[in-house]
Design an enzyme around this catalytic site. Structure first.
Site, PDB file in Angstrom:
ATOM      1  N   CYS A   1      17.079-171.922  48.908  1.00 51.72           N
ATOM      2  CA  CYS A   1      16.198-171.959  50.077  1.00 51.72           C
ATOM      3  C   CYS A   1      16.705-172.873  51.173  1.00 51.72           C
ATOM      4  O   CYS A   1      16.468-172.620  52.357  1.00 51.72           O
ATOM      5  CB  CYS A   1      14.779-172.357  49.662  1.00 51.72           C
ATOM      6  SG  CYS A   1      14.600-174.074  49.108  1.00 51.72           S
TER       7      CYS A   1
ATOM      8  N   ALA B   1      -0.028-173.103  44.061  1.00 50.81           N
ATOM      9  CA  ALA B   1       1.134-173.340  44.914  1.00 50.81           C
ATOM     10  C   ALA B   1       1.501-172.025  45.601  1.00 50.81           C
ATOM     11  O   ALA B   1       1.893-171.070  44.938  1.00 50.81           O
ATOM     12  CB  ALA B   1       2.297-173.867  44.085  1.00 50.81           C
TER      13      ALA B   1
ATOM     14  N   SER C   1       3.101-165.550  44.697  1.00 56.23           N
ATOM     15  CA  SER C   1       2.189-166.696  44.668  1.00 56.23           C
ATOM     16  C   SER C   1       0.829-166.341  45.252  1.00 56.23           C
ATOM     17  O   SER C   1      -0.195-166.886  44.829  1.00 56.23           O
ATOM     18  CB  SER C   1       2.797-167.887  45.410  1.00 56.23           C
ATOM     19  OG  SER C   1       3.053-167.577  46.765  1.00 56.23           O
TER      20      SER C   1
ATOM     21  N   GLY D   1       3.366-168.427  41.020  1.00 58.43           N
ATOM     22  CA  GLY D   1       3.674-167.008  40.901  1.00 58.43           C
ATOM     23  C   GLY D   1       4.870-166.713  40.026  1.00 58.43           C
ATOM     24  O   GLY D   1       5.460-165.623  40.137  1.00 58.43           O
TER      25      GLY D   1
ATOM     26  N   CYS E   1      14.017-178.216  41.163  1.00 60.52           N
ATOM     27  CA  CYS E   1      12.788-178.178  41.960  1.00 60.52           C
ATOM     28  C   CYS E   1      11.565-178.029  41.059  1.00 60.52           C
ATOM     29  O   CYS E   1      10.540-178.693  41.260  1.00 60.52           O
ATOM     30  CB  CYS E   1      12.852-177.032  42.965  1.00 60.52           C
ATOM     31  SG  CYS E   1      11.421-176.930  44.070  1.00 60.52           S
TER      32      CYS E   1
END
Length: 359
Positions: free
Chosen positions: A198, A6, A13, A125, A101
């Site tokens: 985000c 991902a 990541s 990550g 999430c």
């Protein structure tokens, strides 16, 4: 193993994907398109979920030499994370969308799709470590760099999800990861970390909630009262407040002793917000619901609990029955219903529960 990496478009990541490939896994990079309109989410280098981030992820995959795809999960993200965030605040609770999430998107929707396509694991990550326990159970532990440890937001993962997860950065520091990214020629080596939520474009959570909820919430206006019930201010929506909040109260009358006042309680139906002195925020008992266990559910535990991301560990005694009852051995302040209580036995993550009540 066949691994989905991902790739958010950030340095962590990207290095995680590179390490997975270097370890001999058959790695495919995947960027998650989580916004129905990427320009409505954060722009610039502070965040994720933007067109810029998708391009950064693609360039990193090219440098690593792995295939790259974009998976559109925007509808699922909106339903499971954004709508949940709004509903929780409207109900007077304080959610953590990053945990939601991880639970619903990165290690559920993404993992389910990956397994259906014949992949074996998802690599991210995140800074956390996985170890094989003596009984064959996959244990999740804090990262070697406790300053970057992200095990708190992973405390919602169950054993099946951990079995199919890889956290290649768990034994490294952030400085080591950035240096490695530069040595690998990854252009994201100096990209700033993401901050805040985000999907809140400017970082103004209260303003975003006011715009999105508006008159949809039953508490779009109300009063601020002190512990005696005397009105000391008004507000446009109780969803703009959280337990323990001090700033932005805009009180028209100072406390008699001149000390700062904090949000002590939020009543979402009437829209009444109660404020008072900091010492009234102290809690020693928590009741948790909807537990998520990383392995076998415990019955009793003497360990520690963490109540917010990068928060302090507090010694606690835990009993698990119809609910998760947590006794704190030292008081915590500003604990709000809706927050996650993540339980640890040493460095091992035992599981988590959503706080429903405090005392």
């Amino acid at each position: 193993m066949r691994v989905v990496a991902a790739m958010s478009g950030g340095v962590d990541s990207a290095v995680a994907a590179a390490r997975a490939a270097e370890a001999g896994h058959d790695v495919t990079g995947v960027h998650l398109a989580l916004s129905r309109n990427p320009q409505s989410y954060r722009t610039g280098a502070r965040g994720c979920c933007t067109i810029e981030d998708a391009n950064d992820a693609r360039r990193a995959a090219d440098v690593i030499g792995i295939p790259f795809y974009i998976w559109d999960l925007s509808d699922r993200f909106h339903a499971d994370v954004v709508e949940d965030f709004m509903a929780e605040y409207a109900a007077g609770r304080t959610p953590n969308p990053c945990l939601r999430c991880n639970e619903k998107i990165k290690f559920a929707a993404v993992l389910d799709r990956a397994l259906a396509l014949g992949f074996d694991a998802v690599a991210t990550g995140h800074y956390a470590q996985l170890r094989a326990g003596a009984d064959g159970v996959v244990e999740m532990h804090r990262a070697a760099d406790h300053g970057k440890d992200q095990s708190y937001v992973l405390g919602v993962l169950d054993q099946q999800q951990l079995t199919h997860s890889l956290f290649p950065l768990g034994g490294s520091t952030k400085a080591e990861v950035r240096a490695e990214a530069a040595a690998r020629g990854l252009l994201v080596a100096d990209k700033p970390d993401s901050h805040d939520i985000c999907f809140v474009a400017d970082g103004d959570n209260a303003g975003w909630l006011r715009e999105k909820l508006g008159d949809r919430a039953p508490n779009h206006g109300g009063t601020i009262v002190d512990e005696a019930g005397e009105v000391v201010g008004t507000h446009e929506g109780s969803y703009a407040f959280t337990i323990g909040q001090r700033r932005g109260l805009r009180l028209g009358r100072p406390a008699p002793d001149g000390k700062p006042r904090f949000v002590l309680d939020i009543e979402p139906v009437s829209g009444t917000v109660t404020v008072g002195p900091r010492e009234r925020l102290a809690v020693r008992r928590l009741t948790g619901v909807r537990p998520r266990w990383c392995g076998t559910a415990p019955t009793d535990l003497s360990g520690t609990v963490q109540l917010r991301a990068h928060g302090a560990e507090l010694p606690a005694r835990v009993r698990v029955g119809d609910a998760v009852e947590i006794e704190l051995l030292e008081p915590a302040y500003g604990v709000a219903p809706g927050q996650a209580a993540v339980l640890y036995d040493g460095t091992r993550v035992v599981g988590s529960a959503t706080i429903a009540a405090t005392a």
